[in-house]
Design a protein around this motif. Structure first.
Motif, PDB file in Angstrom:
ATOM      1  N   LEU A  34     -93.643  10.477 -55.503  1.00 55.03           N
ATOM      2  CA  LEU A  34     -94.310   9.542 -54.589  1.00 55.03           C
ATOM      3  C   LEU A  34     -94.188   8.107 -55.079  1.00 55.03           C
ATOM      4  O   LEU A  34     -93.909   7.183 -54.311  1.00 55.03           O
ATOM      5  CB  LEU A  34     -95.778   9.943 -54.402  1.00 55.03           C
ATOM      6  CG  LEU A  34     -96.528   9.238 -53.286  1.00 55.03           C
ATOM      7  CD1 LEU A  34     -97.489  10.178 -52.579  1.00 55.03           C
ATOM      8  CD2 LEU A  34     -97.286   8.019 -53.795  1.00 55.03           C
ATOM      9  N   VAL A  35     -94.393   7.907 -56.384  1.00 56.28           N
ATOM     10  CA  VAL A  35     -94.273   6.546 -56.928  1.00 56.28           C
ATOM     11  C   VAL A  35     -92.845   6.034 -56.741  1.00 56.28           C
ATOM     12  O   VAL A  35     -92.622   4.903 -56.307  1.00 56.28           O
ATOM     13  CB  VAL A  35     -94.698   6.510 -58.410  1.00 56.28           C
ATOM     14  CG1 VAL A  35     -94.350   5.163 -59.055  1.00 56.28           C
ATOM     15  CG2 VAL A  35     -96.195   6.771 -58.544  1.00 56.28           C
ATOM     16  N   GLN A  36     -91.869   6.883 -57.024  1.00 59.59           N
ATOM     17  CA  GLN A  36     -90.475   6.471 -56.873  1.00 59.59           C
ATOM     18  C   GLN A  36     -90.158   6.112 -55.421  1.00 59.59           C
ATOM     19  O   GLN A  36     -89.476   5.134 -55.142  1.00 59.59           O
ATOM     20  CB  GLN A  36     -89.566   7.604 -57.385  1.00 59.59           C
ATOM     21  CG  GLN A  36     -88.128   7.597 -56.902  1.00 59.59           C
ATOM     22  CD  GLN A  36     -87.324   6.376 -57.269  1.00 59.59           C
ATOM     23  OE1 GLN A  36     -87.715   5.609 -58.140  1.00 59.59           O
ATOM     24  NE2 GLN A  36     -86.213   6.170 -56.597  1.00 59.59           N
ATOM     25  N   ASP A  37     -90.700   6.896 -54.491  1.00 60.37           N
ATOM     26  CA  ASP A  37     -90.388   6.669 -53.082  1.00 60.37           C
ATOM     27  C   ASP A  37     -91.174   5.515 -52.470  1.00 60.37           C
ATOM     28  O   ASP A  37     -90.674   4.845 -51.574  1.00 60.37           O
ATOM     29  CB  ASP A  37     -90.709   7.937 -52.258  1.00 60.37           C
ATOM     30  CG  ASP A  37     -89.627   8.988 -52.385  1.00 60.37           C
ATOM     31  OD1 ASP A  37     -89.770  10.050 -51.746  1.00 60.37           O
ATOM     32  OD2 ASP A  37     -88.639   8.771 -53.118  1.00 60.37           O
ATOM     33  N   GLU A  38     -92.399   5.312 -52.916  1.00 56.27           N
ATOM     34  CA  GLU A  38     -93.286   4.422 -52.177  1.00 56.27           C
ATOM     35  C   GLU A  38     -93.648   3.125 -52.906  1.00 56.27           C
ATOM     36  O   GLU A  38     -94.197   2.210 -52.294  1.00 56.27           O
ATOM     37  CB  GLU A  38     -94.582   5.173 -51.812  1.00 56.27           C
ATOM     38  CG  GLU A  38     -94.328   6.399 -50.923  1.00 56.27           C
ATOM     39  CD  GLU A  38     -95.609   7.060 -50.435  1.00 56.27           C
ATOM     40  OE1 GLU A  38     -96.686   6.420 -50.508  1.00 56.27           O
ATOM     41  OE2 GLU A  38     -95.535   8.217 -49.970  1.00 56.27           O
ATOM     42  N   ILE A  82     -92.643   3.722 -64.873  1.00 58.38           N
ATOM     43  CA  ILE A  82     -93.415   4.750 -64.186  1.00 58.38           C
ATOM     44  C   ILE A  82     -94.334   5.439 -65.185  1.00 58.38           C
ATOM     45  O   ILE A  82     -94.032   5.515 -66.385  1.00 58.38           O
ATOM     46  CB  ILE A  82     -92.468   5.756 -63.504  1.00 58.38           C
ATOM     47  CG1 ILE A  82     -93.217   6.591 -62.461  1.00 58.38           C
ATOM     48  CG2 ILE A  82     -91.762   6.647 -64.529  1.00 58.38           C
ATOM     49  CD1 ILE A  82     -92.307   7.338 -61.505  1.00 58.38           C
ATOM     50  N   LYS A  83     -95.475   5.864 -64.702  1.00 58.82           N
ATOM     51  CA  LYS A  83     -96.452   6.505 -65.585  1.00 58.82           C
ATOM     52  C   LYS A  83     -96.995   7.747 -64.896  1.00 58.82           C
ATOM     53  O   LYS A  83     -97.288   7.729 -63.701  1.00 58.82           O
ATOM     54  CB  LYS A  83     -97.588   5.534 -65.897  1.00 58.82           C
ATOM     55  CG  LYS A  83     -98.751   6.063 -66.699  1.00 58.82           C
ATOM     56  CD  LYS A  83     -98.365   6.607 -68.083  1.00 58.82           C
ATOM     57  CE  LYS A  83     -97.678   5.608 -68.979  1.00 58.82           C
ATOM     58  NZ  LYS A  83     -97.387   6.204 -70.311  1.00 58.82           N
ATOM     59  N   GLU A  84     -97.099   8.854 -65.680  1.00 64.55           N
ATOM     60  CA  GLU A  84     -97.953   9.972 -65.308  1.00 64.55           C
ATOM     61  C   GLU A  84     -98.858  10.229 -66.501  1.00 64.55           C
ATOM     62  O   GLU A  84     -98.379  10.303 -67.637  1.00 64.55           O
ATOM     63  CB  GLU A  84     -97.156  11.251 -64.994  1.00 64.55           C
ATOM     64  CG  GLU A  84     -98.033  12.430 -64.552  1.00 64.55           C
ATOM     65  CD  GLU A  84     -98.427  13.407 -65.688  1.00 64.55           C
ATOM     66  OE1 GLU A  84     -98.112  13.120 -66.855  1.00 64.55           O
ATOM     67  OE2 GLU A  84     -99.042  14.435 -65.389  1.00 64.55           O
ATOM     68  N   SER A  85    -100.135  10.315 -66.231  1.00 57.50           N
ATOM     69  CA  SER A  85    -101.105  10.605 -67.280  1.00 57.50           C
ATOM     70  C   SER A  85    -101.991  11.704 -66.731  1.00 57.50           C
ATOM     71  O   SER A  85    -102.434  11.615 -65.583  1.00 57.50           O
ATOM     72  CB  SER A  85    -101.923   9.341 -67.563  1.00 57.50           C
ATOM     73  OG  SER A  85    -102.788   9.529 -68.650  1.00 57.50           O
ATOM     74  N   ASN A  86    -102.198  12.804 -67.505  1.00 59.33           N
ATOM     75  CA  ASN A  86    -103.037  13.841 -66.931  1.00 59.33           C
ATOM     76  C   ASN A  86    -104.301  14.068 -67.744  1.00 59.33           C
ATOM     77  O   ASN A  86    -104.422  13.643 -68.898  1.00 59.33           O
ATOM     78  CB  ASN A  86    -102.249  15.121 -66.631  1.00 59.33           C
ATOM     79  CG  ASN A  86    -101.671  15.779 -67.855  1.00 59.33           C
ATOM     80  OD1 ASN A  86    -102.407  16.228 -68.736  1.00 59.33           O
ATOM     81  ND2 ASN A  86    -100.346  15.856 -67.912  1.00 59.33           N
ATOM     82  N   VAL A 531     -85.995  11.566 -61.484  1.00 61.58           N
ATOM     83  CA  VAL A 531     -86.714  10.638 -60.616  1.00 61.58           C
ATOM     84  C   VAL A 531     -87.317   9.499 -61.443  1.00 61.58           C
ATOM     85  O   VAL A 531     -87.216   8.319 -61.097  1.00 61.58           O
ATOM     86  CB  VAL A 531     -87.826  11.402 -59.843  1.00 61.58           C
ATOM     87  CG1 VAL A 531     -88.858  10.450 -59.269  1.00 61.58           C
ATOM     88  CG2 VAL A 531     -87.207  12.250 -58.745  1.00 61.58           C
ATOM     89  N   GLU A 532     -87.940   9.846 -62.560  1.00 61.87           N
ATOM     90  CA  GLU A 532     -88.578   8.832 -63.408  1.00 61.87           C
ATOM     91  C   GLU A 532     -87.556   7.893 -64.042  1.00 61.87           C
ATOM     92  O   GLU A 532     -87.780   6.685 -64.141  1.00 61.87           O
ATOM     93  CB  GLU A 532     -89.427   9.516 -64.490  1.00 61.87           C
ATOM     94  CG  GLU A 532     -90.631  10.260 -63.928  1.00 61.87           C
ATOM     95  CD  GLU A 532     -91.404  11.061 -64.980  1.00 61.87           C
ATOM     96  OE1 GLU A 532     -90.968  11.114 -66.156  1.00 61.87           O
ATOM     97  OE2 GLU A 532     -92.457  11.638 -64.616  1.00 61.87           O
TER      98      GLU A 532
END
Lengths: 576, 576
Positions: A34-38, A82-86, A531-532
């Motif tokens: 989603l981040v990559q696309d939007e 880009i970041k993903e943090s869980n 993607v990232e």
């Protein structure tokens, strides 16, 4: 089928939609796509164009053990990538009970618009004024959430640091006891949430429903085996529940990879005094709780209820990384002071790794004395005051504070602080620090398993051989685990248990009515990384950014006297 | 033959050497080649591995008009890339009289080693304790230099900002009147000097000698023609001596490219009140001096002695860029307050462009009110106190302060602040901002000539056509001019005068006994850019870094309502 909830923070409007192109994705695979696309890769991370997306994983909302991690994604104001943090806590499972796959915050209002709480119930979405929650620490905020929305309400929230748009700001999550002690810590996501003037997202899941299963019998059988796998492994079944992640203090210190005094040496004299063993001893003596899970269905139970000498709660989610940042890197020898620092970070809403290491930078700059826990507490407290310039510097992280004070020993990659393993003496995770899209990050490819713990293999941590392959494989597998909603610690068991991947595949297949195979397990993670990597390339990252700081190439790290000796070209082999 | 002086700042040792591989180079061609060869591109700019090199140009130390510019080079702590910043003042010519081609500061001592003054005389080099010059502004320091070393001594020095290692710190130079009002401003070079614990480099050129000429008669003839060329052109012969660079205020404002209120519009209502015409009027009325050269042999004389209503000296070297940063971008309408801000920047040792725009960021963040000159003076004064965290933030520049305050409108390229021309309405210099190795820099390829002044051509500033070619050609020519020791303003005359390049070539040939042709003129500049581009690539810069911030692509700039519409690929055509 769970839906995507889109919320416009400027107009205070919302709508549900079908997953569409995001169907079949979950957790990190959804957030990164989603981040990559939007999100335009060139946008400023605090602009209206950035988005925060919170996504449940492909196994979330089921009875699978340890499946309740929520993934948060955005463009990071700390790294510029880009970041993903869980995070753990109750949020993921309650989102699932409202049949929500992902929640997206879009746009932003004027900088001085009132802070809002966004409240999700089975009836929809509403926007409440945050009112006097504004400016408050997360502990006081959770008290307010309890009062206003009921004891069962859970929250995703920011502290004063996120409200102040500081790049060290975390997003905190409430645990099953309503304490804001879980965190999506890395990468400054709290500042993105603050830029959208959202103080908290509250879920009251009253009247919510559980997910069904395409093949319930198959799911239950696999899930039963899954729990056996986790219980059987010594790390997930004994080490972590017995001592928490701080079991690593003595292990990493013995290995000479425990970064000490702003990454000057790999061994700290007082490490045993701040170890998981000592913490467990204190908790038992004082009436704390050695073992807690951070979400319902967690059977690894690495968390705890850490108390002071009088038996009063200080903190929970008290991790090795935090103990190291304040205790080893900043030389604080008092575990109770470190516990108070951990609580303060949760309360302020800052990443303990980033800000713990910023304290070390401040000590290197002579702002406070080395090892002075009380002075560190006073220094961090300043972060709560948006008009306190020193507080703003400290709350902005290692790279920022180093620049502010003219410090040339800066242990970051892509401007994110290194965690609790010196890469010169733990070269596998060093490859991860350099090459992951996330900036210096240990969870993204935790080669400590093979280098130090002999889990999933045995690779000498001090040499170059085998590190790139190990890191690369782990980065792929981790991206998959992060897409399933599973806690990363399952990896210890999965790496050593031959039928574990198939077991996971059985659970995914049975939940979704698809044929999810071990090839798909690898493919999901590989696609996530592609993607990232694309986003980061568009944002201006280059192979030269996939490298460690120069001082680590020049300066041997005692006690093993090793330098970092991977070239940019060698490291690129770790990319997919 | 002039020699290279190498100084080790850790050992306080020095030696002279022949130019060797640097023979035939001067100014920027020497500094950039030396930095590329001797500074590892991955090093931290404040580490012992960085070097500062000060080099005279190929025409310096001669009788050629306007040939006294000194080039300073290093890896920049602000941009992280290569930097050349040049300055007027007496330093260049006095270095030449000591037969020194270039001076290189190497290594660095401990962070708390005492500050030194390095003193150069015909007898050699010595190291004096800076003593109570430590922590002082550059004006007080020049008084001390005068006292200790004589009224004829000149200096290259840092103010408190450089001592504090702030990335907005300049290196100041004394003018023929002993005032520290000239600057190598851009890129934080003052912090590099401060990291080597050098407060000042002082030259007493007593007993020094002038350079000879290989062909004196030829030189004199060409030099005579050169002076005619400069006197004849309306910009160099009338506009600049008559009104200084601030003649540009009304011109750029009329053109709608005068960035106002942190780059929100291109026109400022009160611009006429802070113009060069008004400044000249005040100086005449109050007993200042409208016209001064910044070094002996300067015939363009764009500088001035700006005085307050009582006729007391406030500042000199009072440039358009400074007037714009404080007056247009920060909305201060009082030209005398702006003059005091200019003086304060020189005294602190900070770049007026970078720090003037940081004041605008502080206003955008609500730290002080828009347009409040008195508040701006109070804010900047804090830079002098190393323990003042807000002062440290402000002294660290636009990118840094924007991050500190969560501002998402950040007008930088490669972390260096844009100067006084909005690129959306002045697209030629916009191409320069994006593609020069220097970060957002107007002097590197001043396409305002063709876009606004109809000098060297006539290219519509609002369209894309012709901008890339214009910027590229200017970047090459500028790199050559910067290698000759010539003041960049000669370019106005050179662009419009058909025999000017040949005249320069005659002077170079006659000075050095070589056959320097117009092809060599182009080749020098082209080689400089190739060397710089390589350093930056090795330091991790990518084509995506050669681009303007996203908000300028999205947000139309009034009054012409233009956006920045060059792609990364199009911009790469401006690279050599």
């Amino acid at each position: 089928m769970p839906r995507i909830l889109r919320i416009n923070t400027r107009e205070r409007s919302w709508r549900f939609e079908e997953p569409g192109k995001y169907a079949g994705l979950g957790g990190r695979s959804l957030t990164s796509r989603l981040v990559q696309d939007e999100v335009p890769a060139d946008t400023h991370a605090l602009s209206a164009e950035n988005r925060i997306v919170a996504a449940i994983g492909l196994l979330s909302g089921t009875g699978a053990a340890n499946s309740g991690r929520i993934s948060i994604g955005a463009k990071s104001p700390l790294t510029g990538g880009i970041k993903e943090s869980n995070s753990g806590g109750s949020f993921c499972q309650k989102l699932a009970r409202l049949d929500i796959l992902a929640l997206v915050l879009e746009d932003k209002p004027e900088p001085n618009a009132p802070l809002v709480n966004i409240v999700l119930t089975k009836d929809g979405v509403r926007f409440d004024e945050a009112g006097d929650m504004a400016g408050k620490g997360t502990y006081a905020c959770m008290d307010a959430v309890s009062e206003r929305y009921g004891k069962k309400a859970c929250a995703m929230l920011i502290g004063p640091a996120g409200e102040s748009l500081l790049t060290g700001a975390s997003i905190q999550f409430s645990d099953p006891w309503g304490r804001p002690a879980r965190a999506a810590g890395r990468g400054g996501l709290g500042a993105v949430m603050g830029s959208k003037r959202v103080k908290a997202i509250v879920i009251d899941d009253e009247g919510g429903t559980r997910f069904g299963y395409a093949d319930e019998a198959r799911f239950k059988a696999a899930s039963k085996r899954w729990a056996e796998i986790l219980r059987a492994h010594p790390v997930t079944g004994q080490g972590l529940p017995g001592f928490g992640t701080a079991i690593l203090v003595n292990i990493i210190n013995e290995a000479g990879a425990f970064p000490t005094q702003n990454f000057r040496t790999g061994r700290c004299e007082h490490a045993p005094k701040i170890s998981g063993e000592v913490m467990a001893e204190y908790m038992e003596k004082r009436g704390g709780k050695v073992k807690e899970g951070c979400h319902a269905g967690c059977i690894i139970q690495c968390s705890q209820n850490y108390v002071d000498p009088a038996g009063e709660y200080i903190t929970s989610g008290f991790e090795y990384e935090t103990v190291w940042a304040f205790g080893g890197n900043s030389l604080i020898a008092d575990i109770d002071d470190i516990a108070r620092l951990d609580r303060m970070c949760d309360d302020l809403g800052v990443d303990t790794i980033e800000i713990g290491n910023t304290v070390a930078i401040a000590m290197d700059a002579g702002i406070i004395p080395w090892g002075d826990g009380k002075a560190a507490l006073k220094l961090l407290a300043r972060i709560a005051d948006p008009s306190d310039a020193l507080g703003r510097i400290i709350g902005s992280g290692v790279g920022f504070a180093a620049q502010a004070f003219g410090i040339d020993r800066v242990p970051t990659v892509k401007n994110q602080s290194m965690p609790a393993y010196d890469p010169r003496a733990a070269k596998g995770v060093g490859v991860t620090y350099a090459t992951t899209t996330m900036g210096a990050d240990h969870t993204a490819g935790y080669a400590i398993c093979q280098n130090m713990l002999k889990v999933g293999g045995d690779v000498n941590p001090l040499g170059k051989e085998g590190q790139v392959e190990t890191s690369k494989a782990l980065q792929v597998a981790t991206a998959t685990v992060d897409s399933l909603g599973l806690c990363l610690f399952v990896a210890f068991a999965v790496l050593d248990t031959p039928d574990a991947v198939q077991c996971i595949c059985d659970m995914v297949s049975a939940r979704h009515g698809i044929d999810f195979t071990p090839n798909d397990f690898i493919a999901i993670g590989t696609d996530v990384l592609k993607v990232e990597q694309k986003f980061n390339a568009d944002a201006g990252f280059t192979p030269e950014d996939d490298q460690l700081p120069a001082f680590m190439k020049r300066e041997p790290l005692p006690p093993h006297n090793v330098v970092w000796d991977f070239s940019v070209e060698e490291l690129q082999q770790a990319k997919v």
